[in-house]
Enzyme design. Sequence first.
Site, PDB file in Angstrom:
ATOM      1  N   GLY A  45     -10.412   0.446  -0.932  1.00 52.92           N
ATOM      2  CA  GLY A  45     -10.748  -0.756  -0.489  1.00 52.92           C
ATOM      3  C   GLY A  45     -11.937  -1.593  -1.169  1.00 52.92           C
ATOM      4  N   ARG A  67       0.966  -1.322   0.025  1.00 52.50           N
ATOM      5  CA  ARG A  67       0.005  -0.005  -0.061  1.00 52.50           C
ATOM      6  C   ARG A  67       0.684   1.131   0.003  1.00 52.50           C
ATOM      7  NH1 ARG A  67      -5.137  -1.835   0.474  1.00 52.50           N
ATOM      8  NH2 ARG A  67      -5.251  -3.851   1.575  1.00 52.50           N
ATOM      9  N   CYS A  92      -8.619 -14.969  -0.707  1.00 53.64           N
ATOM     10  CA  CYS A  92      -8.760 -13.788  -1.815  1.00 53.64           C
ATOM     11  C   CYS A  92      -7.633 -12.770  -1.994  1.00 53.64           C
ATOM     12  CB  CYS A  92     -10.227 -12.770  -1.286  1.00 53.64           C
ATOM     13  SG  CYS A  92     -11.415 -13.587  -1.108  1.00 53.64           S
ATOM     14  N   CYS A  93      -7.012 -12.672  -2.978  1.00 48.21           N
ATOM     15  CA  CYS A  93      -5.781 -11.940  -3.133  1.00 48.21           C
ATOM     16  C   CYS A  93      -6.053 -10.431  -2.385  1.00 48.21           C
ATOM     17  CB  CYS A  93      -5.148 -11.759  -4.420  1.00 48.21           C
ATOM     18  SG  CYS A  93      -6.662 -10.871  -5.755  1.00 48.21           S
ATOM     19  N   ARG A 142     -12.441 -13.853   8.158  1.00 49.93           N
ATOM     20  CA  ARG A 142     -13.688 -13.252   7.742  1.00 49.93           C
ATOM     21  C   ARG A 142     -14.317 -13.920   6.529  1.00 49.93           C
ATOM     22  NH1 ARG A 142     -14.418  -8.149   4.938  1.00 49.93           N
ATOM     23  NH2 ARG A 142     -12.354  -7.667   5.437  1.00 49.93           N
ATOM     24  N   CYS A 193      -6.782  -7.465 -15.769  1.00 48.82           N
ATOM     25  CA  CYS A 193      -5.638  -8.285 -14.974  1.00 48.82           C
ATOM     26  C   CYS A 193      -4.425  -8.681 -15.834  1.00 48.82           C
ATOM     27  CB  CYS A 193      -5.936  -9.448 -14.357  1.00 48.82           C
ATOM     28  SG  CYS A 193      -7.374  -8.891 -13.099  1.00 48.82           S
TER      29      CYS A 193
END
Length: 381
Positions: A115, A16, A198-199, A187, A80
């Site tokens: 996000g 990030r 999940c990536c 979660r 992608c």
Amino acid sequence: MRDSFIVGAGMIPMGRHRESSYPGLAVPAVLDALESAGLRRAEIGAVYCGHAFGGMLTGQRIVKEIGIGGIPVTNVDNACSGGATALHEAHRAVADGHHEVVLVIGVDKLTQFGGGTLPLVTEDWEVQQGMVMPALYAMRARRYLHERDASVEDLASVSVKARRHGVANPYAQFRAEVTVEQVLAARPIADPLTLLQCCPTGDGAAAVLVVSDAVRRRLGGPALRIAASVLHSGQVIGGFRDMLRPEITFESAREAYEQAGVSPRDIDVVELHDAFSIAELVYYEALGLCPVGESTGFLRSGATTYGGEVVVNPSGGLLAKGHPVGASGVAQVVEVFWHLTGTAGTRQVDGARLGLTHVTGGGISGLDHGACTVHIFEHVG
């Protein structure tokens, strides 16, 4: 067509980087690639820049910061698969004799969205009904559990392997091991997938230099021959579609092996598109790494990690390294470059000679995927 070669590669740590611009992300990767190749900026004859969310003239905004101008700069958006498509175009430019040295950049900054799932094209009718990529792969996972001798623990084991590989990768976004229990307790995102299946979204950039054989020989350093470069778009199919047989990857892989004159068993290292844990299991079969229907046993046997038949995603894959969309296809190639040239450090795949990269892109109603790019590389002295 002439042979084309990769002679230099660079990448920044995925993560990030909220304060960085697109040039701020990409320039360090470009400079590292140039340094590793021993090439000067003035020798670059063209630039192909893959991205999905960089806006107008992303490539030009990047290369102007290092004094490159006056040459053709082409921006490639293929979801992608954007970075890998940029490499495909660069390979063709060199192989067809148009250029001797081409710079390929992959870059994206996903923290700009704050996000959540990535924005898709709202004119698509499946998107209008609420389709997002986690939901699509969750449906694949449910079908896989129904048709295969597999459990949710097997799905979680993909993430466990990815995180274990990512520990040794200084460029990975996540570098801590996890257990099956931790993955399953995370979660829920889209049943049966949890957060750790999940990536992560994030920011990143990677770059490689593609050159002719004459330039490769002049430089005299380690290089990879691009033995196959395949780009397919999806076929429109209405009604029922076998979610465990992604035809776009099956066909792209078949063509790539044919181009390279090799079989899946010849491949030593693979970087494949594991945006979700179920994807890796489905793509084992689609890439021919194991027979159709046997991917669960293939994973359980340890065939896809160090000491197995083929090391899949030694980088940690998208699940651990992260998936800054347009950068991912080029980052895969950088990882394979390091392994095939013996410069991958503690995560080195011993004796690796042949490598394969695979990335798909986009979800569009009626299509398996919007794009799929498969490359096969061979180390040359």
